[in-house]
Scaffold this motif. Sequence first.
Motif, PDB file in Angstrom:
ATOM      1  N   TRP A 189       0.758  -1.121  -0.013  1.00  0.00           N
ATOM      2  CA  TRP A 189      -0.202  -0.113   0.033  1.00  0.00           C
ATOM      3  C   TRP A 189       1.168   1.256  -0.119  1.00  0.00           C
ATOM      4  O   TRP A 189       1.727   1.258   0.529  1.00  0.00           O
ATOM      5  CB  TRP A 189      -0.840   0.145   1.332  1.00  0.00           C
ATOM      6  CG  TRP A 189      -1.949  -0.881   1.324  1.00  0.00           C
ATOM      7  CD1 TRP A 189      -2.408  -1.685   0.494  1.00  0.00           C
ATOM      8  CD2 TRP A 189      -2.927  -0.889   2.501  1.00  0.00           C
ATOM      9  NE1 TRP A 189      -3.400  -2.501   0.824  1.00  0.00           N
ATOM     10  CE2 TRP A 189      -3.767  -1.831   2.004  1.00  0.00           C
ATOM     11  CE3 TRP A 189      -3.269  -0.235   3.933  1.00  0.00           C
ATOM     12  CZ2 TRP A 189      -4.836  -2.334   3.208  1.00  0.00           C
ATOM     13  CZ3 TRP A 189      -3.912  -0.797   4.637  1.00  0.00           C
ATOM     14  CH2 TRP A 189      -4.930  -1.565   4.226  1.00  0.00           C
ATOM     15  N   ALA A 190       0.246   2.185  -0.544  1.00  0.00           N
ATOM     16  CA  ALA A 190       1.002   3.842  -0.518  1.00  0.00           C
ATOM     17  C   ALA A 190      -0.139   4.477  -0.367  1.00  0.00           C
ATOM     18  O   ALA A 190      -1.040   4.528  -0.948  1.00  0.00           O
ATOM     19  CB  ALA A 190       1.815   3.940  -1.617  1.00  0.00           C
ATOM     20  N   LEU A 191      -0.330   5.439   0.653  1.00  0.00           N
ATOM     21  CA  LEU A 191      -1.399   6.136   1.269  1.00  0.00           C
ATOM     22  C   LEU A 191      -0.904   7.739   1.378  1.00  0.00           C
ATOM     23  O   LEU A 191       0.216   7.930   1.766  1.00  0.00           O
ATOM     24  CB  LEU A 191      -1.855   5.634   2.691  1.00  0.00           C
ATOM     25  CG  LEU A 191      -1.961   4.097   2.847  1.00  0.00           C
ATOM     26  CD1 LEU A 191      -2.543   4.178   4.438  1.00  0.00           C
ATOM     27  CD2 LEU A 191      -3.008   3.573   2.142  1.00  0.00           C
ATOM     28  N   GLY A 192      -1.708   8.437   0.475  1.00  0.00           N
ATOM     29  CA  GLY A 192      -1.395   9.856   0.217  1.00  0.00           C
ATOM     30  C   GLY A 192      -1.730  10.621   1.502  1.00  0.00           C
ATOM     31  O   GLY A 192      -2.380  10.266   2.479  1.00  0.00           O
ATOM     32  N   ASN A 377       4.055  12.607  -2.183  1.00  0.00           N
ATOM     33  CA  ASN A 377       3.689  11.815  -3.571  1.00  0.00           C
ATOM     34  C   ASN A 377       3.365  10.302  -3.165  1.00  0.00           C
ATOM     35  O   ASN A 377       4.100   9.677  -2.369  1.00  0.00           O
ATOM     36  CB  ASN A 377       4.571  11.879  -4.532  1.00  0.00           C
ATOM     37  CG  ASN A 377       4.959  13.399  -5.021  1.00  0.00           C
ATOM     38  OD1 ASN A 377       3.784  14.092  -5.432  1.00  0.00           O
ATOM     39  ND2 ASN A 377       5.923  14.068  -4.841  1.00  0.00           N
ATOM     40  N   ILE A 378       2.560   9.603  -3.841  1.00  0.00           N
ATOM     41  CA  ILE A 378       2.451   8.208  -4.003  1.00  0.00           C
ATOM     42  C   ILE A 378       2.309   7.661  -5.227  1.00  0.00           C
ATOM     43  O   ILE A 378       1.832   8.586  -6.205  1.00  0.00           O
ATOM     44  CB  ILE A 378       1.179   7.578  -3.146  1.00  0.00           C
ATOM     45  CG1 ILE A 378       0.086   8.188  -3.553  1.00  0.00           C
ATOM     46  CG2 ILE A 378       1.383   8.179  -1.691  1.00  0.00           C
ATOM     47  CD1 ILE A 378      -1.329   7.501  -3.143  1.00  0.00           C
ATOM     48  N   MET A 379       2.749   6.638  -5.809  1.00  0.00           N
ATOM     49  CA  MET A 379       2.650   6.097  -6.928  1.00  0.00           C
ATOM     50  C   MET A 379       2.583   4.548  -6.852  1.00  0.00           C
ATOM     51  O   MET A 379       3.200   3.974  -6.056  1.00  0.00           O
ATOM     52  CB  MET A 379       4.029   6.464  -7.594  1.00  0.00           C
ATOM     53  CG  MET A 379       4.069   5.836  -9.211  1.00  0.00           C
ATOM     54  SD  MET A 379       5.506   6.344 -10.009  1.00  0.00           S
ATOM     55  CE  MET A 379       6.667   5.226  -9.046  1.00  0.00           C
ATOM     56  N   LEU A 380       2.096   4.007  -7.732  1.00  0.00           N
ATOM     57  CA  LEU A 380       2.198   2.491  -8.153  1.00  0.00           C
ATOM     58  C   LEU A 380       2.285   2.282  -9.630  1.00  0.00           C
ATOM     59  O   LEU A 380       1.564   2.884 -10.417  1.00  0.00           O
ATOM     60  CB  LEU A 380       0.856   1.644  -7.727  1.00  0.00           C
ATOM     61  CG  LEU A 380       0.971   0.189  -7.565  1.00  0.00           C
ATOM     62  CD1 LEU A 380       0.078  -0.490  -6.792  1.00  0.00           C
ATOM     63  CD2 LEU A 380       0.968  -0.560  -9.064  1.00  0.00           C
ATOM     64  N   VAL A 422      -0.238   4.591 -11.613  1.00  0.00           N
ATOM     65  CA  VAL A 422      -0.933   5.675 -11.136  1.00  0.00           C
ATOM     66  C   VAL A 422      -0.169   6.574 -10.253  1.00  0.00           C
ATOM     67  O   VAL A 422       0.728   6.109  -9.480  1.00  0.00           O
ATOM     68  CB  VAL A 422      -2.113   5.171 -10.480  1.00  0.00           C
ATOM     69  CG1 VAL A 422      -2.950   6.311  -9.488  1.00  0.00           C
ATOM     70  CG2 VAL A 422      -3.202   4.404 -11.382  1.00  0.00           C
ATOM     71  N   ILE A 423      -0.138   7.887 -10.255  1.00  0.00           N
ATOM     72  CA  ILE A 423       0.678   8.946  -9.565  1.00  0.00           C
ATOM     73  C   ILE A 423      -0.528   9.751  -8.782  1.00  0.00           C
ATOM     74  O   ILE A 423      -1.403  10.405  -9.350  1.00  0.00           O
ATOM     75  CB  ILE A 423       1.622   9.431 -10.151  1.00  0.00           C
ATOM     76  CG1 ILE A 423       2.617   8.878 -10.978  1.00  0.00           C
ATOM     77  CG2 ILE A 423       2.304  10.622  -9.277  1.00  0.00           C
ATOM     78  CD1 ILE A 423       3.595   9.500 -11.768  1.00  0.00           C
ATOM     79  N   ASN A 424      -0.544   9.713  -7.339  1.00  0.00           N
ATOM     80  CA  ASN A 424      -1.394  10.634  -6.763  1.00  0.00           C
ATOM     81  C   ASN A 424      -2.875  10.647  -7.221  1.00  0.00           C
ATOM     82  O   ASN A 424      -3.718  11.646  -7.453  1.00  0.00           O
ATOM     83  CB  ASN A 424      -1.078  12.073  -6.789  1.00  0.00           C
ATOM     84  CG  ASN A 424       0.619  12.229  -6.087  1.00  0.00           C
ATOM     85  OD1 ASN A 424       0.796  11.579  -5.162  1.00  0.00           O
ATOM     86  ND2 ASN A 424       1.108  13.055  -6.737  1.00  0.00           N
ATOM     87  N   PRO A 425      -3.378   9.485  -7.223  1.00  0.00           N
ATOM     88  CA  PRO A 425      -4.773   9.208  -7.417  1.00  0.00           C
ATOM     89  C   PRO A 425      -5.856   9.990  -6.592  1.00  0.00           C
ATOM     90  O   PRO A 425      -5.410  10.307  -5.312  1.00  0.00           O
ATOM     91  CB  PRO A 425      -5.271   7.946  -7.377  1.00  0.00           C
ATOM     92  CG  PRO A 425      -4.225   7.503  -6.404  1.00  0.00           C
ATOM     93  CD  PRO A 425      -3.105   7.990  -6.533  1.00  0.00           C
ATOM     94  N   ASP A 426      -6.954  10.448  -6.994  1.00  0.00           N
ATOM     95  CA  ASP A 426      -8.002  10.998  -6.106  1.00  0.00           C
ATOM     96  C   ASP A 426      -8.533  10.206  -4.989  1.00  0.00           C
ATOM     97  O   ASP A 426      -9.038  10.740  -4.095  1.00  0.00           O
ATOM     98  CB  ASP A 426      -9.517  11.408  -7.193  1.00  0.00           C
ATOM     99  CG  ASP A 426      -8.961  12.500  -8.429  1.00  0.00           C
ATOM    100  OD1 ASP A 426      -8.094  13.133  -7.963  1.00  0.00           O
ATOM    101  OD2 ASP A 426      -9.850  12.483  -9.124  1.00  0.00           O
ATOM    102  N   SER A 427      -8.496   9.052  -5.023  1.00  0.00           N
ATOM    103  CA  SER A 427      -8.666   8.068  -4.113  1.00  0.00           C
ATOM    104  C   SER A 427      -7.868   8.381  -2.719  1.00  0.00           C
ATOM    105  O   SER A 427      -8.190   8.010  -1.692  1.00  0.00           O
ATOM    106  CB  SER A 427      -8.528   6.589  -4.429  1.00  0.00           C
ATOM    107  OG  SER A 427      -7.304   6.159  -4.477  1.00  0.00           O
ATOM    108  N   GLY A 428      -6.697   8.872  -3.155  1.00  0.00           N
ATOM    109  CA  GLY A 428      -5.806   9.125  -1.817  1.00  0.00           C
ATOM    110  C   GLY A 428      -4.816   7.709  -1.285  1.00  0.00           C
ATOM    111  O   GLY A 428      -4.243   7.590  -0.535  1.00  0.00           O
TER     112      GLY A 428
END
Length: 735
Positions: A189-192, A377-380, A422-428
């Motif tokens: 997981w990565a959480l914004g 920043n978060i990314m997958l 995906v980088i910094n999606p709206d979902s967080g």
Amino acid sequence: MMRSFFIRCGLLSVLALSACQTTEPLPSKRGNPEILWDNWGVPHIVAVQERDAFYAFGWAQMRSHADLLLKLYAMARGRGAEYFGEDYLSADRSVRLLGIPALAEQWYQEQESGFKDNLSAFAAGINDFAQRHPEAVSDQVKAVLPVTPQDIIAHTTRVMTVFTAGISECGAVLPGFDFNNQPPGSNGWALGAKFSSSGHTMLLANPHLSWHGMETLFEAHLLMPDLNLYGAALVGSPVLQIAFNDHLGWTHTVNPIDGCDLYRLKLAGNHLSDGYWLDGVVHDFALSSETIRILRADGRIDSEVLTIRRAMQGPIIDHAGEILSVRLALLETQLLNGMNRQWWEMGRATNLEKFQEILSGGHLALFNVIYADADKNIMLAFNGIIPQRSTGDAFFWRKTLAGDDSRLIWKQAHYYQDLPKVINPDSGWVQNSNGAPWYMTLPRLDKNQYPENIAIDVTNNRELQSLRMLAAQQKMSFEAVIAAKHSTHSLAADQLLDDLLSVARVSNDPLLHQAAAVMNQWDRQYLAESRGARLFSLWFAKWIELTIAKATEVNPSYVFTPDQLLGSRFYLRPFDSSEPLITPSGLANKPLALTALRESISQLLAETGELDVSWGEVARLRRDGIDLPGNGADTDLGVFREIVYEPDVDGKLRSFYGDSFIAVVEFSKPMRAQVLVTYGNATQPQVFETSSQLHLSAKQQLRPAWRSQNEIESNVQFREFLSYDTLDIYENRTR
């Protein structure tokens, strides 16, 4: 063997902290690497130069895993049978067939000069430890010494080849390159910042691997003047492969890429010497040979000559009467030669822009990259050496291909920029638990935006549980992430149990009523105290077995594959990719489910004499003489906390796979990080005592990652001062 002893503030020169008194002279050569071993057996390596850090990392791996490391390097040479006996012969043949030792020699020569020095230093640390501490290395593996930098590249190449082949159709035809029906897994997981209670990004690293052999992870910490890097590496790797520094961190999850293809060749005659057809023209096989030495049980050394034939697609194998050619993208494209250097550069990156620049090199054979940083920043990124295929969907390329059509022989790999991410999606948040890239966040990605053969559209119950846990939250705290990581709730129970209870209750069988009562009271968890968990897991396995058997009875050519498990053969309402939070559900065949329950009741009563046995009474966390009540279960049951158990000699179940290295990191100031190596950080007998991390695993707890001078100095059990150039080794035991 202990040499000279003294106490020193070993972090002083690197961290520029206040001076401290020493009771003995310091080593004469300034800047030598130091290793501070903490209570958990984690090496904190302090160095000024890169090569010194690599040297100490090689030394540290030998102290913790000498026998395992040297055995793995022998296998990477294709010489396991020579050192350890004929059980290793089939794996040696595969290594030689694929040309891994020769590639390692070539790729070592192609390394950038500075990184070539680092690999040489890592090998020197291994060899020097063995020279200084022969008593710490078993006699069986000493013949593998000395280790060369080429061995390091051969080993990491073999490991990635096993991972790539083992998750594809190629693992079944390459002996020693499969996972014995337990493929590697992982959660990440990565959480914004907007999804985090503290406003800081968070990262969850959670690979699921075997607790033995090649997949063993080693936790370590590297401290240099411009780097504070903490993480884990597969034993034998010269670099940390999952890690975080003061600025950013990443983890990997195994992604369902197809990096290997099989081709069925059409021979031009009755013999291989007649060649094969390609585009209507007969071609000769390219021939070479390898001599493999074999240690027999009576101590004799035999040898065999392995004749290797290559077609245009790749080396060939005679498998079940078919002549197949194997084509592996990581070996055919030459990209893998930069893999170890790329991981090292990822660990030295300080921001997303630089990190992506490094990833764009495309040197990692597989794995999603899940990223978070202090800049919020978060990314997958769905990542790997994935062939550019001009035709066909993913399922087409999973089948054995026609070997007489050159249009099916791909030449290039996809560029990093073209792969799903995906980088910094709206979902967080972003997540992956080994499913297709389309589910890395919600709303899901549009797979039609990518080549149809880039990935099979599959998911699993553990990933669906991951999605549900994240979608149910608005924000999560650091503590909540740790709690979620340890969740043992069974999604499969939510999907199926109500239907199962309803059919059991209307039967005339008192035992079915009793079983229904037990499972009705069950908390749907796989905690040590959960009663009903063992009965449900037995039923679940029987239900799958009987469903497959029925399908085979109707159609003898039917072949079950894991991607079918969430489909209509099993579920009344099968998985729908447009509704991943509410599908699948319900029993497709209730009478068959009831039969499975009857068989499960009989088995459990025979094993334990009771139906409401607790999970921890049957499932045990066992390692090195430790025996504790277990928790967690496997992917198919939809349990996020994956620990897989196998039958033990006493009739219990013992842990052997699943949660290995775990890290939960919050990029706050100061940084917060909790970690664990479930099975401990050493397979080698230690000269100092370390606490057992399995006890924490039984309690579903992590421990602090010690990254500062005060934390490390307060928890040092043993320290070593090394000199790469002079081999002056100073050791100090601290209590």
